[in-house]
Design a protein around this motif. Structure first.
Motif, PDB file in Angstrom:
ATOM      1  N   ASN A  47     -18.948   1.428   8.559  1.00  0.00           N
ATOM      2  CA  ASN A  47     -20.402   1.538   8.397  1.00  0.00           C
ATOM      3  C   ASN A  47     -20.776   1.383   6.933  1.00  0.00           C
ATOM      4  O   ASN A  47     -19.907   1.234   6.069  1.00  0.00           O
ATOM      5  CB  ASN A  47     -20.909   2.873   8.962  1.00  0.00           C
ATOM      6  N   LYS A  48     -22.053   1.432   6.638  1.00  0.00           N
ATOM      7  CA  LYS A  48     -22.529   1.182   5.282  1.00  0.00           C
ATOM      8  C   LYS A  48     -21.933   2.163   4.283  1.00  0.00           C
ATOM      9  O   LYS A  48     -21.602   1.789   3.154  1.00  0.00           O
ATOM     10  CB  LYS A  48     -24.059   1.249   5.242  1.00  0.00           C
ATOM     11  N   ALA A  49     -21.798   3.423   4.676  1.00  0.00           N
ATOM     12  CA  ALA A  49     -21.234   4.442   3.791  1.00  0.00           C
ATOM     13  C   ALA A  49     -19.710   4.392   3.734  1.00  0.00           C
ATOM     14  O   ALA A  49     -19.091   5.170   2.984  1.00  0.00           O
ATOM     15  CB  ALA A  49     -21.686   5.831   4.240  1.00  0.00           C
ATOM     16  N   GLU A  50     -19.084   3.503   4.519  1.00  0.00           N
ATOM     17  CA  GLU A  50     -17.629   3.347   4.582  1.00  0.00           C
ATOM     18  C   GLU A  50     -16.932   4.634   5.004  1.00  0.00           C
ATOM     19  O   GLU A  50     -15.834   4.950   4.542  1.00  0.00           O
ATOM     20  CB  GLU A  50     -17.082   2.864   3.229  1.00  0.00           C
ATOM     21  N   THR A  51     -17.564   5.360   5.901  1.00  0.00           N
ATOM     22  CA  THR A  51     -16.996   6.633   6.377  1.00  0.00           C
ATOM     23  C   THR A  51     -16.687   6.616   7.870  1.00  0.00           C
ATOM     24  O   THR A  51     -16.063   7.541   8.369  1.00  0.00           O
ATOM     25  CB  THR A  51     -17.985   7.784   6.106  1.00  0.00           C
ATOM     26  N   PHE A 250     -23.232 -18.930   2.451  1.00  0.00           N
ATOM     27  CA  PHE A 250     -22.459 -17.754   2.823  1.00  0.00           C
ATOM     28  C   PHE A 250     -22.138 -16.877   1.620  1.00  0.00           C
ATOM     29  O   PHE A 250     -22.269 -15.646   1.674  1.00  0.00           O
ATOM     30  CB  PHE A 250     -21.155 -18.173   3.509  1.00  0.00           C
ATOM     31  N   ALA A 251     -21.684 -17.496   0.531  1.00  0.00           N
ATOM     32  CA  ALA A 251     -21.253 -16.721  -0.631  1.00  0.00           C
ATOM     33  C   ALA A 251     -22.413 -15.969  -1.262  1.00  0.00           C
ATOM     34  O   ALA A 251     -22.296 -14.780  -1.596  1.00  0.00           O
ATOM     35  CB  ALA A 251     -20.589 -17.638  -1.653  1.00  0.00           C
ATOM     36  N   THR A 252     -23.544 -16.638  -1.450  1.00  0.00           N
ATOM     37  CA  THR A 252     -24.678 -15.986  -2.104  1.00  0.00           C
ATOM     38  C   THR A 252     -25.326 -14.942  -1.199  1.00  0.00           C
ATOM     39  O   THR A 252     -25.782 -13.900  -1.673  1.00  0.00           O
ATOM     40  CB  THR A 252     -25.731 -17.022  -2.513  1.00  0.00           C
ATOM     41  N   TYR A 253     -25.347 -15.215   0.116  1.00  0.00           N
ATOM     42  CA  TYR A 253     -25.926 -14.232   1.035  1.00  0.00           C
ATOM     43  C   TYR A 253     -25.022 -13.007   1.138  1.00  0.00           C
ATOM     44  O   TYR A 253     -25.505 -11.870   1.221  1.00  0.00           O
ATOM     45  CB  TYR A 253     -26.122 -14.865   2.408  1.00  0.00           C
ATOM     46  N   ALA A 254     -23.704 -13.203   1.122  1.00  0.00           N
ATOM     47  CA  ALA A 254     -22.776 -12.071   1.130  1.00  0.00           C
ATOM     48  C   ALA A 254     -22.950 -11.231  -0.133  1.00  0.00           C
ATOM     49  O   ALA A 254     -22.899  -9.993  -0.081  1.00  0.00           O
ATOM     50  CB  ALA A 254     -21.332 -12.572   1.236  1.00  0.00           C
ATOM     51  N   PHE A 255     -23.174 -11.896  -1.254  1.00  0.00           N
ATOM     52  CA  PHE A 255     -23.419 -11.163  -2.509  1.00  0.00           C
ATOM     53  C   PHE A 255     -24.729 -10.387  -2.433  1.00  0.00           C
ATOM     54  O   PHE A 255     -24.793  -9.227  -2.863  1.00  0.00           O
ATOM     55  CB  PHE A 255     -23.456 -12.149  -3.676  1.00  0.00           C
ATOM     56  N   ARG A 256     -25.753 -11.016  -1.882  1.00  0.00           N
ATOM     57  CA  ARG A 256     -27.048 -10.346  -1.753  1.00  0.00           C
ATOM     58  C   ARG A 256     -26.936  -9.112  -0.859  1.00  0.00           C
ATOM     59  O   ARG A 256     -27.424  -8.027  -1.210  1.00  0.00           O
ATOM     60  CB  ARG A 256     -28.077 -11.329  -1.178  1.00  0.00           C
ATOM     61  N   VAL A 257     -26.285  -9.264   0.288  1.00  0.00           N
ATOM     62  CA  VAL A 257     -26.174  -8.155   1.239  1.00  0.00           C
ATOM     63  C   VAL A 257     -25.188  -7.106   0.753  1.00  0.00           C
ATOM     64  O   VAL A 257     -25.462  -5.898   0.810  1.00  0.00           O
ATOM     65  CB  VAL A 257     -25.751  -8.692   2.627  1.00  0.00           C
ATOM     66  N   GLY A 258     -24.023  -7.553   0.265  1.00  0.00           N
ATOM     67  CA  GLY A 258     -22.960  -6.617  -0.072  1.00  0.00           C
ATOM     68  C   GLY A 258     -23.130  -5.923  -1.407  1.00  0.00           C
ATOM     69  O   GLY A 258     -22.951  -4.704  -1.506  1.00  0.00           O
ATOM     70  N   GLU A 260     -25.933  -6.531  -3.995  1.00  0.00           N
ATOM     71  CA  GLU A 260     -27.306  -6.171  -4.403  1.00  0.00           C
ATOM     72  C   GLU A 260     -27.944  -5.170  -3.454  1.00  0.00           C
ATOM     73  O   GLU A 260     -28.723  -4.315  -3.895  1.00  0.00           O
ATOM     74  CB  GLU A 260     -28.158  -7.442  -4.501  1.00  0.00           C
ATOM     75  N   SER A 261     -27.648  -5.256  -2.164  1.00  0.00           N
ATOM     76  CA  SER A 261     -28.226  -4.311  -1.204  1.00  0.00           C
ATOM     77  C   SER A 261     -27.328  -3.100  -0.941  1.00  0.00           C
ATOM     78  O   SER A 261     -27.736  -2.176  -0.246  1.00  0.00           O
ATOM     79  CB  SER A 261     -28.511  -5.015   0.130  1.00  0.00           C
ATOM     80  N   GLY A 262     -26.128  -3.123  -1.467  1.00  0.00           N
ATOM     81  CA  GLY A 262     -25.245  -1.971  -1.362  1.00  0.00           C
ATOM     82  C   GLY A 262     -24.538  -1.800  -0.041  1.00  0.00           C
ATOM     83  O   GLY A 262     -23.937  -0.760   0.206  1.00  0.00           O
ATOM     84  N   ASP A 263     -24.573  -2.808   0.821  1.00  0.00           N
ATOM     85  CA  ASP A 263     -23.884  -2.720   2.115  1.00  0.00           C
ATOM     86  C   ASP A 263     -22.639  -3.600   2.060  1.00  0.00           C
ATOM     87  O   ASP A 263     -22.613  -4.716   2.600  1.00  0.00           O
ATOM     88  CB  ASP A 263     -24.822  -3.156   3.242  1.00  0.00           C
ATOM     89  N   ILE A 264     -21.588  -3.106   1.447  1.00  0.00           N
ATOM     90  CA  ILE A 264     -20.374  -3.897   1.236  1.00  0.00           C
ATOM     91  C   ILE A 264     -19.708  -4.299   2.550  1.00  0.00           C
ATOM     92  O   ILE A 264     -19.279  -5.451   2.698  1.00  0.00           O
ATOM     93  CB  ILE A 264     -19.399  -3.137   0.317  1.00  0.00           C
ATOM     94  N   PRO A 265     -19.599  -3.410   3.551  1.00  0.00           N
ATOM     95  CA  PRO A 265     -19.004  -3.850   4.827  1.00  0.00           C
ATOM     96  C   PRO A 265     -19.764  -5.000   5.487  1.00  0.00           C
ATOM     97  O   PRO A 265     -19.148  -5.926   6.029  1.00  0.00           O
ATOM     98  CB  PRO A 265     -19.064  -2.581   5.686  1.00  0.00           C
TER      99      PRO A 265
END
Length: 296
Positions: A47-51, A250-258, A260-265
């Protein structure tokens, strides 16, 4: 002493020498490629919190988002169009340089390789200055000849056009050098025999050049598609995915989501979506290359 000598003889066997010489590279591949890839798969199932383990929940969430499918469409379109024109320009440029006498080829090879040698982020920044409305040299020239200025980076069509143009400019020299090397490897006797039989330029190209270059063309296109799919620098510098997410890959959207938005998973899930697409493409192309090699 006997144990040491037997170990020494065991160590001197060629397969083991080869293994130990390759061991540093194997460890590097494991540490920098295999382990991050496996960890990213595990990370994409949290999940977003990686827990908490959520399985394929992140992937199901992405499938329901229109923006994600827009990124998929854009990435495929971007890769196909850019690679097609890079391959075409590279083939034309390679034939043109190959037709020049050997002494004059060096300077042309050197000049045409400059866009590929320059770091992409740096060269893209130069293109950004050409496209940016306030400092755009292109728009300044268009206004001077009484033509309307073009919103290069603020309208979807022109933004996509700009990204593809810069990618072609950066990547075409790679095709040039690969195709030029392939042309140099074709025996001149084949062309001489074809000339004696009365073949013209188009017939030589269709029946000799292209068949002899098929494997190089296939492998070069595969490598370029992989690199183009994962392109980050050009989109990040020129548009940052805008306007309104219409130029994300894909690469830039993954960077934006993971990042900049803090949702690494979720960002890991976006980046891993490329793997089955590129894996299937690589399997098809490499299989056809292997078949042609066995036929020869």
């Amino acid at each position: 002493i006997m144990k040491f000598s037997s170990f020494y003889l065991w160590l001197r066997q060629k397969p083991r020498i080869a293994f130990f010489m390759c061991l540093p590279l194997i460890l590097m591949v494991v540490c920098l490629i295999i382990y991050p890839f496996i960890y990213s798969i595990f990370l994409s199932m949290l999940n977003k919190a990686e827990t908490k383990f959520v399985g394929i929940g992140n992937y199901l969430f992405l499938f329901k988002r229109e923006t994600f499918w827009l990124v998929v469409q854009q990435s495929i379109f971007f890769a196909l169009v850019a690679v097609f024109f890079k391959a075409l320009i590279g083939l034309i440029a390679a034939h043109s340089i190959n037709a020049i006498p050997s002494k004059g080829q060096r300077k042309w090879r050197g000049m045409l390789l400059i866009p590929w040698v320059i770091p992409p982020a740096l060269s893209t920044l130069g293109w950004w200055w050409l496209f940016e409305p306030t400092y755009s040299a292109i728009n300044w020239f268009l206004v001077k000849i009484s033509l309307p200025a073009i919103p290069w980076l603020s309208e979807t069509f022109w933004a996509r056009f700009s990204i593809i143009l810069v990618n072609i400019w950066v990547g075409a020299p790679f095709f040039l050098i690969m195709y030029l090397a392939a042309l140099k490897s074709i025996p001149a006797d084949l062309y001489e025999a074809a000339s004696i039989d009365g073949a013209n330029y188009k017939q030589k190209l269709y029946y000799i050049t292209l068949p002899m270059m098929k494997n190089i063309i296939s492998i070069t296109i595969l490598f370029s598609i992989i690199v183009t799919f994962a392109n980050f620098d050009i989109v990040r510098v020129l548009t940052r995915g805008g306007p309104i997410d219409t130029t994300h890959l894909f690469a830039t959207y993954a960077f934006r989501v993971g990042i900049e938005s803090g949702d690494i998973p979720l960002g890991a899930a976006v980046s891993l979506f490329m793997f089955p697409i590129l894996g299937t493409l690589a399997f098809i192309i490499l299989r056809s290359v292997r078949k042609r090699a066995l036929e020869v």
